[in-house]
Write an enzyme that holds these catalytic residues in place. Structure first.
Site, mmCIF file in Angstrom:
data_model
loop_
_atom_site.group_PDB
_atom_site.id
_atom_site.type_symbol
_atom_site.label_atom_id
_atom_site.label_comp_id
_atom_site.label_asym_id
_atom_site.label_seq_id
_atom_site.Cartn_x
_atom_site.Cartn_y
_atom_site.Cartn_z
ATOM 1 N N ASP A 43 0.725 -1.262 0.131
ATOM 2 C CA ASP A 43 -0.098 0.033 -0.170
ATOM 3 C C ASP A 43 0.820 1.211 -0.031
ATOM 4 O OD1 ASP A 43 -2.429 1.366 0.247
ATOM 5 O OD2 ASP A 43 -2.007 1.943 2.251
ATOM 6 N N THR A 56 -3.056 4.895 -4.068
ATOM 7 C CA THR A 56 -1.999 5.601 -3.258
ATOM 8 C C THR A 56 -0.704 5.493 -4.173
ATOM 9 O OG1 THR A 56 -1.909 4.082 -1.780
ATOM 10 C CG2 THR A 56 -3.421 5.838 -1.438
ATOM 11 N N THR A 57 -0.472 4.232 -4.543
ATOM 12 C CA THR A 57 0.784 4.123 -5.253
ATOM 13 C C THR A 57 0.843 4.765 -7.000
ATOM 14 O OG1 THR A 57 1.051 2.104 -4.179
ATOM 15 C CG2 THR A 57 2.452 2.220 -5.902
ATOM 16 N N ASP A 116 -9.408 -0.095 1.955
ATOM 17 C CA ASP A 116 -9.087 0.535 0.613
ATOM 18 C C ASP A 116 -10.464 0.418 -0.201
ATOM 19 O OD1 ASP A 116 -6.709 1.655 1.094
ATOM 20 O OD2 ASP A 116 -5.540 0.134 -0.245
#
Length: 422
Positions: free
Chosen positions: A69, A102-103, A400
């Site tokens: 994550d 998020t990545t 998520d």
């Protein structure tokens, strides 16, 4: 480097060749900032997508976290450069607003910086580069709206939501169970969704995990799961049609707030004190029994004397329950949190169809299930895993997925319209 003292005797350091150091300006400063951003992007690049690898992070305390994550990785990285901190904030805001990707946002930002560096070397002004990116962003959004497809979904047709949720679980370590976890996430969100206000309160979804079992044993509980057990081993382990008294006052005699001293020098005085304390306990238990309570959940503890008396008076009890869990139990059962025994009334009792204590395998771990509640708008996702790392990573993956479902424009106006997604 040499050490010198000023006129007041305070030491200061003289660094050699200080006059030869210059501040970076112009293109050199821009290249240095771009290099810092690209360094962070390269770190996350290998953990992007279904084939991405997990990162193992060790904190200064020695705690090890294994995850892919992006927000979690950047949160635990020790970043000093201000430009790199901007990318950390970018990932954090993506996690706060959307929950997933998020990545990807950091990797995309790094790729844009890499291309911007080539344009800067050709002499193009940074403002022109930024304007070009703004124009490209606007064109991309317009094109996405053109190629978007519409899917109908409802309470009885959740397959489009499940398919969407599976996309965020495909790149996680839990991808082998992505179908079941996606269904659990969708059912949890639909269970707590407020259709009238068109709102989803994520606080009503409690994610609990316990080491043991396998990932396939993860389940959705339409109620509250409390990591506690009955205060006495001889109390009943299952209560049907429970009427729950939710207390924030302890089962113990009141303590004077002034300094006092009491000397007990005879057996008669000790017996008198013991009878007086027992009378306090009897009155407390009688007040709970008098309003019809069949289960007591207390935020504070009570001693062995009160515990023994509760068992003999057939009043099961649970002690040391946290404040957040008490609030969720009150929401789910429709009860009121009572701060004093004098305020306990039948109207303030919570109602649950079944309260049971469940043991896990051959271990001594036991947990309390509060199910079939009067108000089932509080649910619990109970995660199982072979080790702590697996449980924690599954929690992040479920988080998520929940945020992704909530952000589908608040479930497309809460089941009243259509879901627009790619």
């Amino acid at each position: 480097m040499a050490l010198a003292f000023d006129e007041f005797g305070r030491p200061f350091v003289i660094i050699k060749e200080q006059d030869q150091k210059v501040r970076l300006r112009g293109l050199d400063a821009q290249k240095a900032n771009i290099a810092s951003g690209m360094a962070v992007s390269r770190i996350l690049r290998t953990s992007l997508g279904p084939k991405g690898m997990d990162k193992m992070l060790q904190s200064p305390d020695g705690d090890v976290t294994t995850t892919n994550d992006g927000a979690t990785i950047l949160e635990q990285m020790d970043v000093d450069n201000q430009i790199a901190k901007l990318l950390v904030e970018l990932s954090r805001s993506q996690d706060y607003e959307i929950g997933d990707g998020t990545t990807g946002v950091v990797v995309l930002a790094g790729a844009l910086l890499e291309q911007a560096q080539k344009l800067l070397e050709r002499g193009i002004h940074p403002i022109r580069v930024a304007e070009g990116y703004e124009t490209a962003s606007r064109i991309a959004v317009e094109n996405l709206e053109k190629i978007a497809q519409r899917f109908d979904f409802g309470v009885n047709n959740i397959e489009p939501l499940v398919q969407t949720c599976m996309t965020t679980l495909s790149s996680k370590i839990v991808n082998r169970c992505k179908r079941s976890l996606a269904e659990i996430s969708v059912k949890a969100v639909l269970a707590v969704a407020d259709l009238e206000r068109k709102d989803v309160n994520l606080d009503l979804i409690k994610v609990e995990g316990k080491v043991g079992g396998k990932l396939e044993d993860t389940e959705l509980i339409y109620g509250i799961l409390v990591d506690k057990e009955m205060s006495h081993p001889q109390m009943p382990k299952q209560i049907e049609d429970a009427k729950i008294a939710i207390l924030t006052c302890p089962f113990e005699p009141p303590k004077p707030k002034t300094k006092h001293k009491m000397d007990i020098d005879t057996v008669e005085k000790f017996q008198t004190l013991r009878k007086q304390e027992q009378q306090y306990f009897n009155n407390m238990v009688q007040k709970c029994k008098g309003v019809g309570a069949t289960l007591v959940i207390c935020q504070w503890g009570f001693d062995d004397e009160a515990n023994h008396l509760l068992m003999h008076r057939d009043l099961p009890a649970v002690r040391w329950v946290g404040g957040v869990e008490l609030e969720l139990i009150a929401i789910a059962t429709g009860g009121r949190i009572v701060p004093r025994f004098e305020e306990l009334t039948p109207e303030k009792l919570g109602k649950a169809g079944l309260v049971r204590e469940k043991a896990f395998g051959t271990t001594k771990d036991r947990m309390l299930y509060v199910e079939h509640c009067a108000n089932s708008r509080a649910v619990t996702i109970f995660i199982r895993g072979g080790n702590k790392m697996m449980v924690e990573e599954t929690k992040r993956s479920i988080h998520d997925a929940l945020l992704l479902l909530i952000d589908i424009r608040e479930l497309s106006s809460m089941l009243s319209g259509h879901l627009q997604m790619l």
